[in-house]
Design an enzyme around this catalytic site. Structure first.
Site, PDB file in Angstrom:
ATOM      1  N   ASP A  84     -11.279   2.872   3.789  1.00 46.41           N
ATOM      2  CA  ASP A  84     -11.567   1.436   3.731  1.00 46.41           C
ATOM      3  C   ASP A  84     -13.078   1.180   3.626  1.00 46.41           C
ATOM      4  O   ASP A  84     -13.499   0.067   3.324  1.00 46.41           O
ATOM      5  CB  ASP A  84     -11.061   0.750   5.016  1.00 46.41           C
ATOM      6  CG  ASP A  84      -9.776  -0.031   4.780  1.00 46.41           C
ATOM      7  OD1 ASP A  84      -9.482  -0.355   3.610  1.00 46.41           O
ATOM      8  OD2 ASP A  84      -9.077  -0.312   5.762  1.00 46.41           O
TER       9      ASP A  84
ATOM     10  N   LYS B 268       0.846  -1.203   0.000  1.00 44.38           N
ATOM     11  CA  LYS B 268       0.000   0.000   0.000  1.00 44.38           C
ATOM     12  C   LYS B 268       0.880   1.251   0.000  1.00 44.38           C
ATOM     13  O   LYS B 268       0.623   2.205  -0.729  1.00 44.38           O
ATOM     14  CB  LYS B 268      -0.922  -0.002   1.230  1.00 44.38           C
ATOM     15  CG  LYS B 268      -2.066  -1.004   1.085  1.00 44.38           C
ATOM     16  CD  LYS B 268      -2.820  -1.228   2.386  1.00 44.38           C
ATOM     17  CE  LYS B 268      -3.814  -2.379   2.210  1.00 44.38           C
ATOM     18  NZ  LYS B 268      -4.480  -2.752   3.464  1.00 44.38           N
TER      19      LYS B 268
ATOM     20  N   GLN C 251      -4.706  -1.418   9.605  1.00 49.86           N
ATOM     21  CA  GLN C 251      -4.543  -2.750   9.018  1.00 49.86           C
ATOM     22  C   GLN C 251      -5.099  -3.826   9.951  1.00 49.86           C
ATOM     23  O   GLN C 251      -4.725  -3.883  11.118  1.00 49.86           O
ATOM     24  CB  GLN C 251      -3.050  -2.999   8.720  1.00 49.86           C
ATOM     25  CG  GLN C 251      -2.778  -4.303   7.996  1.00 49.86           C
ATOM     26  CD  GLN C 251      -3.359  -4.344   6.576  1.00 49.86           C
ATOM     27  OE1 GLN C 251      -3.279  -3.373   5.832  1.00 49.86           O
ATOM     28  NE2 GLN C 251      -3.957  -5.464   6.203  1.00 49.86           N
TER      29      GLN C 251
END
Ligand code: NAD
Length: 298
Positions: A122, A55, A99
């Site tokens: 997200d 990422k 994460q």
């Protein structure tokens, strides 16, 4: 014997990343704004380390300001929430990502819900989930994996899925449920299946579109598949497989790619299908967040 088209997610993701990079440069040029993505990683989970590294690399390649916060495995809930609060109030940060999975002592729900909905790239905040479910996607962040799957389905079948049957295998909040909302929005007839579904192959047999998001290697076989179906394989499973003539650990999907390719119309491979699209959609969401914050969209 018919051979299905291999949907090249890697190539599509690279194409999208190019256009994100161009738009990012234009945003900086015209408005002096650089999209900022903050990634919080907690502990030493090796798979998470790889995802976060990818990422970061992609964010930097797109021209973003990429910030990583690495916290110790035993960090307290209060310290994580304080960091999120600081990032929520940092004008240079447009996207915040925690994460997953988190160490057991942390409460995942209160952490994901602490991210400001306007920076929740997200798409896990209840506000964004609610907007997606209600069909208000204009200013919502859609979870990255389903968003990437939709772009690949659109390439194969167009923007209107009226009359098409879509069967999703897996009902997670990250993939299965948002996928259903997105497919409904473009008029597909949607069935969500899961571990309690009776006679899964029979349900899948009626599908023009199959989305497999389970985590069981090579589960979907050719005799489950309607001829010509489009298959999107979200699964990522670590298995021993022959790579360059040797048995090594490698990745495989939830779909038996070679087997279903004899029947399906188009299939995504693993690796090289959904995975690269997921990361690119995270960049698309972050750029969009920067533009929304500047009043340039929405
Ligand atoms: P999850 O574990 O949260 O959900 C799995 C789902 O599969 C559950 O709803 C469960 O009911 C269903 N299931 C389990 N066994 C089943 C069976 N025998 N028959 C039918 N359904 C069954 O998983 P998730 O987070 O949705 O992830 C699913 C897979 O997708 C995993 O392999 C994960 O690594 C992968 N994944 C990939 C990406 C990507 O970017 N490519 C992103 C997210 C998840």
């Amino acid at each position: 014997m018919a051979v299905a088209k291999r949907i090249d997610g890697k190539a599509k993701a690279a194409e999208l990343a190019e256009s994100i990079t161009r738009d990012t440069a234009a945003l900086l040029d015209e408005y002096g704004i650089k999209p900022g993505l903050a990634v919080i990683i907690i502990g030493e989970d090796p798979a998470s380390q790889v995802y976060v590294r990818n990422k970061k690399r992609t964010a930097e390649a797109c021209g973003f300001n990429s910030v990583q916060h690495t916290l110790a495995e035993d960090v307290s809930q209060a310290d994580v929430l304080q960091l999120i609060d600081e990032l929520n109030n940092d004008g240079a940060i447009h996207g915040i990502l925690v994460q997953l999975p988190l160490p057991d002592h942390l409460d995942e729900q209160s952490i994901t819900q602490a991210v400001a909905p306007s920076k929740d790239v997200d798409g896990f905040h209840f506000v964004n989930i609610g907007k997606l479910t209600a069909g208000h996607t204009a200013d919502a962040f859609v979870p990255c994996t389903p968003a990437g799957c939709m772009l690949m389905i659109e390439d194969e079948l167009g923007r209107d899925l009226s009359g098409k049957n879509a069967v999703i295998i897996g009902r997670s909040n990250i993939v299965g449920k948002p996928m259903a909302a997105l497919l409904l929005q473009v008029n597909a007839t949607v069935t969500i299946t899961h571990s309690r579904t009776k006679d899964l192959p029979k349900v899948v047999a009626g599908a023009d579109i199959i989305i497999a998001a389970v985590g069981r290697p090579n589960m979907v076989k050719a005799d489950w598949v309607k001829p010509g179906a489009v298959i999107i394989d979200v699964g990522i499973n670590r298995v021993e497989k022959i790579i360059d003539g040797e048995m090594k650990m490698g990745l495989t999907g939830d779909v038996d790619f070679d087997d279903v390719s004899t029947v399906a119309g188009a299939v995504t491979p693993v690796p090289g299908g959904v995975g690269p699209m997921t990361i690119t959609m995270l960049m698309a969401n972050t750029l969009r967040s920067a533009r929304l914050a500047a009043g340039l969209e929405g």
